[in-house]
Design an enzyme around this catalytic site. Structure first.
Site, PDB file in Angstrom:
ATOM      1  N   ASP A 112      41.713 -11.339   5.080  1.00 38.34           N
ATOM      2  CA  ASP A 112      42.787 -10.229   5.533  1.00 38.34           C
ATOM      3  C   ASP A 112      41.953  -9.652   6.527  1.00 38.34           C
ATOM      4  OD1 ASP A 112      44.672  -8.422   5.454  1.00 38.34           O
ATOM      5  OD2 ASP A 112      44.265  -7.543   3.671  1.00 38.34           O
ATOM      6  N   HIS A 114      37.133   2.284  -5.494  1.00 38.66           N
ATOM      7  CA  HIS A 114      37.164   0.592  -7.340  1.00 38.66           C
ATOM      8  C   HIS A 114      35.087   0.329  -7.357  1.00 38.66           C
ATOM      9  CE1 HIS A 114      40.373  -1.770  -7.845  1.00 38.66           C
ATOM     10  NE2 HIS A 114      40.911  -1.501  -6.137  1.00 38.66           N
ATOM     11  N   ARG A 115      34.230   1.090  -5.685  1.00 46.30           N
ATOM     12  CA  ARG A 115      33.024   1.054  -6.300  1.00 46.30           C
ATOM     13  C   ARG A 115      33.162   2.210  -7.038  1.00 46.30           C
ATOM     14  NH1 ARG A 115      31.595  -0.177   0.095  1.00 46.30           N
ATOM     15  NH2 ARG A 115      31.096  -2.919   0.252  1.00 46.30           N
ATOM     16  N   SER A 139      48.839  -6.900   1.831  1.00 43.89           N
ATOM     17  CA  SER A 139      48.005  -6.621   1.142  1.00 43.89           C
ATOM     18  C   SER A 139      47.123  -6.352   0.000  1.00 43.89           C
ATOM     19  CB  SER A 139      46.427  -5.258   2.819  1.00 43.89           C
ATOM     20  OG  SER A 139      46.454  -6.130   3.812  1.00 43.89           O
TER      21      SER A 139
END
Lengths: 181, 181, 181
Positions: free
Chosen positions: B87, B53-54, B19
């Site tokens: 995923d 990431h946000r 992933s």
């Protein structure tokens, strides 16, 4: 120039496409393909594939079911212009265990036979050691036999290929891993 | 020159780093990364990664939870400048089995969708067939579905990568395995 | 020119030949080979191998059994002209779990130690995540620890090799996988 290959070992997990890859090699070899099936009842997919090939004028598979005496079958079939596919060694080990034969001894006889075959042979075998240790003692014994046979055969064969999702990964001849410490 | 890749399949065992590898590919693609998560509850690591990431100005993952209708989700998301990471297919097969849907048919629909997507897609899937044969019939059925889907997708995708301990091993395009018997 | 390798990780399934490959690397390194065995009872094959080497004038393995304190053992043994083989991390994780120690913390300590060793070390570890998800919760936890440690160690080590049926497949340094979407 590509060297002539006499013996190849095709490894892979369950449903990895290893049998299809081995059959394709045999069909494209220009030799008469012979299947030594260690399963007593062929699965539907294989039966369909063979029926398809039998119906096809250009390609005729000889098929032999031999659950135990693989060495004898190789001596009879791996001759002349034949190319023999043995599918698979995993079922063969299972059959030997069920028949309470001496697996280690039979594996040694097979390795000796590999050095003596007179026409090309492709062996199909499973990778069974990359999961969690099985609870079950018989499964652990089976895993040991399978892993040891795969190692011995890989040593004895000219080529070894690992099939991943139908794609071949060359294992032997190995990429040179030259570690200097 | 490197060819443009439209579809990739990233395979690996549990906790192999598949992933993370897929997410890295998407993040470095220059496209807007969209995750189609087939798990209904994302794990903590993934949630943390997305939160990270946000919070990060430069990179915004779109996230969509879709346990069953993967084909519909791809049609909606794999468009424009997006790059979509699915995923994973292993959970998807599990979800289809639990919902008593026809797994083989859904897999065929997915393969057809792969040929139709209008923006790049990266599929993440598990290698589950390299252990001992499971005792449990449902586990064997699952293993067959998974292996067959991995083979079909590997055929349909431009690239296939096997991730081992976080390191990528290219499986397709395959190294030429040219065996002459 | 081949770079000098300080740390290597040798991965493989059960009975894949990973220990034999690691031992061969150590024996051919020109350094004094030291085995840190995490198993308390060595198996017969290993015992025989060591007895063989002890009997052999040219090659003397130092052997140390250390089921838990791997970091301490490395600090004492991975020095001077030694080359150390740690065989294997899979048993080590099992031992830590049985002793109810904090596995994640011990793994972090090991990774830190890898950056500090003063002589070459070869780690042997199992691939355990490529079968069906285990029924058993402890087996799933074990599989997660093992997978995470393999990824962390692969990052920390100079080289990673996957052994398949006794044949090495180089995993790190990785073949360049350059996917442009």
């Amino acid at each position: 120039m590509t060297d002539i290959v006499r013996t190849a070992l095709i490894l892979g997990g369950a449903r990895s496409g290893k049998s299809g890859f081995a059959q394709g090699l045999a069909e494209n070899s220009g030799r008469k393909p012979v299947l030594i099936a260690t399963a007593q009842a062929l699965d539907d997919e294989m039966a369909a594939r063979i029926a398809h090939h039998r119906a096809d004028r250009g390609s005729v598979w000889g098929v032999l079911e031999e659950p135990l005496d693989l060495v004898g079958a190789l001596a009879r079939e791996a001759i002349n212009d034949n190319i023999t596919v043995v599918d698979c060694l995993t079922l063969w080990i299972g059959n030997l265990m069920c028949a309470e034969l001496e697996v280690a001894l039979e594996c040694e006889r097979l390795i000796e036979a590999v050095t003596l075959v007179r026409a090309p042979v492709i062996f199909v075998s499973n990778e069974v050691g990359s999961g969690i240790v099985p609870d079950n003692a018989m499964a652990r014994t089976f895993r040991d036999y399978q892993g040891r046979l795969n190692q011995r055969l890989a040593q004895a064969c000219d080529h070894v290929v690992l099939v991943v999702a139908g794609c071949p990964l060359q294992v032997k001849p190995a990429t040179r891993v030259d570690l200097q410490f």
